[in-house]
Scaffold this active site. Structure first.
Site, PDB file in Angstrom:
ATOM      1  N   HIS A  82     -18.034   4.853   0.572  1.00  0.00           N
ATOM      2  CA  HIS A  82     -18.952   5.611  -0.442  1.00  0.00           C
ATOM      3  C   HIS A  82     -19.499   4.808  -1.591  1.00  0.00           C
ATOM      4  CE1 HIS A  82     -16.642   9.797   0.700  1.00  0.00           C
ATOM      5  NE2 HIS A  82     -17.019   9.072   1.776  1.00  0.00           N
ATOM      6  N   TYR A 213     -15.998  15.576  -8.012  1.00  0.00           N
ATOM      7  CA  TYR A 213     -15.153  15.688  -9.271  1.00  0.00           C
ATOM      8  C   TYR A 213     -15.590  16.584 -10.036  1.00  0.00           C
ATOM      9  CZ  TYR A 213     -12.336  11.344  -8.412  1.00  0.00           C
ATOM     10  OH  TYR A 213     -11.726  10.388  -7.764  1.00  0.00           O
ATOM     11  N   PRO A 305      -3.262  11.097 -11.102  1.00  0.00           N
ATOM     12  CA  PRO A 305      -4.198  10.570 -10.060  1.00  0.00           C
ATOM     13  C   PRO A 305      -5.881  10.768 -10.287  1.00  0.00           C
ATOM     14  CG  PRO A 305      -3.134  12.822  -9.413  1.00  0.00           C
ATOM     15  CD  PRO A 305      -2.646  12.430 -10.919  1.00  0.00           C
ATOM     16  N   LYS A 309      -5.991   5.318  -9.335  1.00  0.00           N
ATOM     17  CA  LYS A 309      -5.613   3.982  -9.801  1.00  0.00           C
ATOM     18  C   LYS A 309      -4.064   3.420  -9.327  1.00  0.00           C
ATOM     19  CE  LYS A 309      -9.160   2.559 -11.615  1.00  0.00           C
ATOM     20  NZ  LYS A 309      -9.725   2.521 -10.264  1.00  0.00           N
ATOM     21  N   TYR A 397     -13.711   2.604 -12.199  1.00  0.00           N
ATOM     22  CA  TYR A 397     -13.321   3.312 -10.923  1.00  0.00           C
ATOM     23  C   TYR A 397     -13.385   2.488  -9.786  1.00  0.00           C
ATOM     24  CZ  TYR A 397     -13.454   7.268  -7.632  1.00  0.00           C
ATOM     25  OH  TYR A 397     -13.054   8.185  -6.875  1.00  0.00           O
TER      26      TYR A 397
HETATM   27  P1  FAD Z   1       5.971   4.322  -3.867  1.00  0.00           P
HETATM   28  O1  FAD Z   1       4.978   4.661  -2.836  1.00  0.00           O
HETATM   29  O2  FAD Z   1       6.601   5.509  -4.630  1.00  0.00           O
HETATM   30  O3  FAD Z   1       7.156   3.738  -2.953  1.00  0.00           O
HETATM   31  C1  FAD Z   1       8.477   3.358  -3.490  1.00  0.00           C
HETATM   32  C2  FAD Z   1       9.218   3.296  -2.088  1.00  0.00           C
HETATM   33  O4  FAD Z   1      10.719   3.194  -2.586  1.00  0.00           O
HETATM   34  C3  FAD Z   1       9.428   4.694  -1.491  1.00  0.00           C
HETATM   35  O5  FAD Z   1       9.168   4.497  -0.069  1.00  0.00           O
HETATM   36  C4  FAD Z   1      10.633   5.137  -1.538  1.00  0.00           C
HETATM   37  O6  FAD Z   1      11.204   5.622  -0.469  1.00  0.00           O
HETATM   38  C5  FAD Z   1      11.525   3.863  -1.878  1.00  0.00           C
HETATM   39  N1  FAD Z   1      12.838   4.084  -2.685  1.00  0.00           N
HETATM   40  C6  FAD Z   1      13.070   4.977  -3.828  1.00  0.00           C
HETATM   41  N2  FAD Z   1      14.259   4.787  -3.915  1.00  0.00           N
HETATM   42  C7  FAD Z   1      14.943   3.708  -3.098  1.00  0.00           C
HETATM   43  C8  FAD Z   1      16.001   3.189  -3.157  1.00  0.00           C
HETATM   44  N3  FAD Z   1      17.002   3.799  -4.014  1.00  0.00           N
HETATM   45  N4  FAD Z   1      16.435   2.237  -2.193  1.00  0.00           N
HETATM   46  C9  FAD Z   1      15.556   1.799  -1.464  1.00  0.00           C
HETATM   47  N5  FAD Z   1      14.235   2.421  -1.511  1.00  0.00           N
HETATM   48  C10 FAD Z   1      13.942   3.284  -2.341  1.00  0.00           C
HETATM   49  N6  FAD Z   1      -3.188   6.250  -6.222  1.00  0.00           N
HETATM   50  C11 FAD Z   1      -4.418   5.483  -5.862  1.00  0.00           C
HETATM   51  O7  FAD Z   1      -4.568   4.526  -6.113  1.00  0.00           O
HETATM   52  N7  FAD Z   1      -5.352   6.145  -5.450  1.00  0.00           N
HETATM   53  C12 FAD Z   1      -5.394   7.432  -5.182  1.00  0.00           C
HETATM   54  O8  FAD Z   1      -6.507   8.027  -4.723  1.00  0.00           O
HETATM   55  C13 FAD Z   1      -4.362   8.219  -5.394  1.00  0.00           C
HETATM   56  N8  FAD Z   1      -4.216   9.444  -5.059  1.00  0.00           N
HETATM   57  C14 FAD Z   1      -3.035   9.994  -5.310  1.00  0.00           C
HETATM   58  C15 FAD Z   1      -2.939  11.553  -5.119  1.00  0.00           C
HETATM   59  C16 FAD Z   1      -1.590  12.197  -4.926  1.00  0.00           C
HETATM   60  C17 FAD Z   1      -1.504  13.372  -4.642  1.00  0.00           C
HETATM   61  C18 FAD Z   1      -0.315  11.330  -5.352  1.00  0.00           C
HETATM   62  C19 FAD Z   1       0.896  11.979  -5.529  1.00  0.00           C
HETATM   63  C20 FAD Z   1      -0.368  10.076  -5.831  1.00  0.00           C
HETATM   64  C21 FAD Z   1      -1.773   9.425  -5.798  1.00  0.00           C
HETATM   65  N9  FAD Z   1      -1.908   8.011  -6.099  1.00  0.00           N
HETATM   66  C22 FAD Z   1      -2.957   7.429  -5.948  1.00  0.00           C
HETATM   67  C23 FAD Z   1      -0.828   7.043  -6.762  1.00  0.00           C
HETATM   68  C24 FAD Z   1      -0.058   6.317  -5.338  1.00  0.00           C
HETATM   69  O9  FAD Z   1       0.307   7.160  -4.393  1.00  0.00           O
HETATM   70  C25 FAD Z   1       1.282   5.687  -6.059  1.00  0.00           C
HETATM   71  O10 FAD Z   1       0.937   5.075  -7.287  1.00  0.00           O
HETATM   72  C26 FAD Z   1       1.968   4.522  -4.918  1.00  0.00           C
HETATM   73  O11 FAD Z   1       2.372   5.357  -4.041  1.00  0.00           O
HETATM   74  C27 FAD Z   1       2.747   3.594  -5.459  1.00  0.00           C
HETATM   75  O12 FAD Z   1       3.179   2.750  -4.807  1.00  0.00           O
HETATM   76  P2  FAD Z   1       4.364   2.149  -5.067  1.00  0.00           P
HETATM   77  O13 FAD Z   1       4.856   1.070  -3.733  1.00  0.00           O
HETATM   78  O14 FAD Z   1       4.878   1.665  -6.223  1.00  0.00           O
HETATM   79  O15 FAD Z   1       5.749   3.272  -4.943  1.00  0.00           O
HETATM   80  C1  DHB Z   2      -8.036  11.152  -3.643  1.00  0.00           C
HETATM   81  C2  DHB Z   2      -6.938  11.070  -4.486  1.00  0.00           C
HETATM   82  C3  DHB Z   2      -7.295  11.106  -5.927  1.00  0.00           C
HETATM   83  O1  DHB Z   2      -6.157  10.706  -6.744  1.00  0.00           O
HETATM   84  C4  DHB Z   2      -8.799  10.672  -6.420  1.00  0.00           C
HETATM   85  O2  DHB Z   2      -8.926  10.559  -7.479  1.00  0.00           O
HETATM   86  C5  DHB Z   2      -9.610  10.825  -5.253  1.00  0.00           C
HETATM   87  C6  DHB Z   2      -9.356  11.036  -4.001  1.00  0.00           C
HETATM   88  C7  DHB Z   2      -7.570  11.622  -2.388  1.00  0.00           C
HETATM   89  O3  DHB Z   2      -6.432  11.582  -2.033  1.00  0.00           O
HETATM   90  O4  DHB Z   2      -8.597  11.497  -1.484  1.00  0.00           O
END
Ligand code: FAD
Ligand code: DHB
Length: 403
Positions: A82, A213, A305, A309, A397
């Site tokens: 986009h 948004y 979210p 980021k 963004y």
């Molecule tokens: P996680 O993805 O949480 O991964 C951590 C891993 O560690 C998991 O697989 C877990 O099972 C594992 N773990 C936990 N405890 C243990 C343990 N004791 N031993 C071994 N493994 C373990 N971010 C964006 O950039 N863009 C977006 O559009 C966006 N939208 C979002 C929308 C929603 C609804 C949500 C909930 C989040 C969104 N985020 C977004 C945020 C993004 O999903 C997280 O910031 C991202 O997953 C972080 O990655 P991570 O690898 O740090 O942690």
């Molecule tokens: C989505 C998630 C977000 O947090 C956002 O700001 C935009 C889009 C998504 O899940 O598509």
């Protein structure tokens, strides 16, 4: 503390990675490309991590990085590119031309679980090691030069120890890694918001060519996409609400009310096949390094979210970490490792600021005064009428530069 004598030693690696989320998996790929050996320990099964619905938006540099690493083929085929987003408030829509304002950078919508699938498949195909389903994970000796990670492969199996040079704590907000930094060393900053997001996946064609948004008197709403057949939508709700209180009819009625404007545009409905509520917080742990333990991603920081980021920030941390580890293993230099926390935190705090700003500007906070609510609408009005303000929003963004 060293691993206890009842622990079986299971092996040795250069970097032990806790967690196979975006942070852990990107790190494993980046390290292996530098010839650095690593093992990923993940508490969930492969199917669980590949099916968890979370983020959707990738910053331009993350897309470029995936392509440079040879991991972007499916994203380039199936992702949605986009060049702008729509901001909606006071019943009117305003297009923000992200690409035009940032020298051509686009917003890529490609679901996090698809990124996870691509990274897991490529890592295993390439001979990388991920141990799924581990339990009882404990970090030992992070202040010594011989750290190790204790874990069980099976819930009632023996406690094994993985000895490493360094540990990367990539285990998300609830994982054990952050707790391995003594409380006296950790400085934590937090905002808990009095609202959450109710997210749905629906089998429907796209209603709009770009993300919307919306700040509405009934609360925030966001329209996003997943594929030509599946759409992703969110509405602001009480974070403690029970999803059982939200029938599909009630969700659609709120989405129509909050997203449709006076220009006759309408939202296309479809069957809802996934729905859930998430709470929202901002959180930062300083420092992100303690001894030989490096925190990355949600283990160190959380953003609400609204700014999209979280995933991007997790990748930024591990890119910095992989470069520092590569310098150490190639030439014994430790300056990159010593600077890791400070370098990451500069980007982290900018993303925290932007995510907090987008969240407070776009949501309706029942605890805020009418004065504060008017200020947020004035902020939106300023953003869409000032080239300077619009450019500032767009460059944050699409992602601030990495180098
Ligand atoms: P996680 O993805 O949480 O991964 C951590 C891993 O560690 C998991 O697989 C877990 O099972 C594992 N773990 C936990 N405890 C243990 C343990 N004791 N031993 C071994 N493994 C373990 N971010 C964006 O950039 N863009 C977006 O559009 C966006 N939208 C979002 C929308 C929603 C609804 C949500 C909930 C989040 C969104 N985020 C977004 C945020 C993004 O999903 C997280 O910031 C991202 O997953 C972080 O990655 P991570 O690898 O740090 O942690
Ligand atoms: C989505 C998630 C977000 O947090 C956002 O700001 C935009 C889009 C998504 O899940 O598509």
């Amino acid at each position: 503390m060293a691993a206890s004598s009842s622990t079986q030693t299971s092996g040795r690696t250069q970097v032990g990675i806790v967690g196979a989320g975006p942070a852990g998996l990107f790190l494993a790929h980046l390290l292996r490309r530098q010839g650095i050996d690593c093992v990923v320990l993940e508490s969930r099964s492969r199917a669980e991590i590949e099916d968890t619905i979370r983020a959707g938006v990738l910053e331009q540099w993350v897309v470029d990085l995936m392509n440079q690493m040879g991991l972007g083929d499916r994203m380039m085929r199936e992702g949605h590119f986009h060049s702008g987003i729509t901001l909606r408030f006071n019943g009117e829509s305003h297009h923000i031309d992200m690409a035009g304002l940032t020298g051509g950078k686009r917003v890529t919508v490609y679901a996090q679980h698809e990124v996870i699938r691509d990274l897991v498949a490529a890592l295993l195909e390439d001979g990388g090691e991920i141990v799924f389903g581990v339990s009882d994970v404990q970090l030992h000796g992070v202040e010594s030069d011989r750290p190790s990670i204790a874990f069980r492969r099976m819930p009632d199996g023996p406690l094994e120890a993985l000895r490493c040079d360094y540990i990367a704590g990539c285990d998300g907000f609830h994982g054990p890694s952050r707790q391995a930094i003594p409380k006296s060393v950790r400085n934590e900053f937090q905002v808990v918001y009095p609202f959450g997001w109710l997210g749905i996946l629906t089998e429907a064609p796209p209603s709009h060519p770009e993300l919307i948004y919306s700040n509405h008197e009934r609360g925030f709403a966001l329209l996003s996409t997943r594929s030509p057949e599946v759409q992703r939508l969110y509405i602001q709700c009480d974070p403690k609400d029970d999803i059982a209180n939200w029938s599909d009819d009630r969700i659609w009625s709120e989405l129509h009310a909050r997203l449709e404007d006076r220009d006759g545009w309408t939202l296309t409905e479809g069957p809802v096949f996934q729905k859930g509520i998430i709470a929202m917080r901002s959180f930062v742990c300083e420092p992100m390094r303690h001894g030989r333990l490096f925190l990355a991603g949600d283990a160190a920081h959380i953003v609400p979210p609204t700014g999209a980021k979280g995933l991007n920030l997790a990748v930024a941390d591990v890119l910095v970490l992989s470069r520092a580890l590569a310098a150490f293993y190639k030439s014994g230099r430790t300056d990159g490792l010593e600077a890791y926390s400070a370098v990451c935190l500069r980007r982290v705090w900018k993303a925290e600021r932007f995510s907090w700003y987008m969240t407070t500007m776009l949501h309706r906070n029942p605890a805020e005064t009418p004065f504060e609510q008017r200020v947020h609408l004035a902020d939106l009005d300023y953003v869409v009428s000032s080239q300077a303000a619009m450019t500032a929003l767009a460059e944050n963004y699409v992602g601030l530069p990495m180098d």
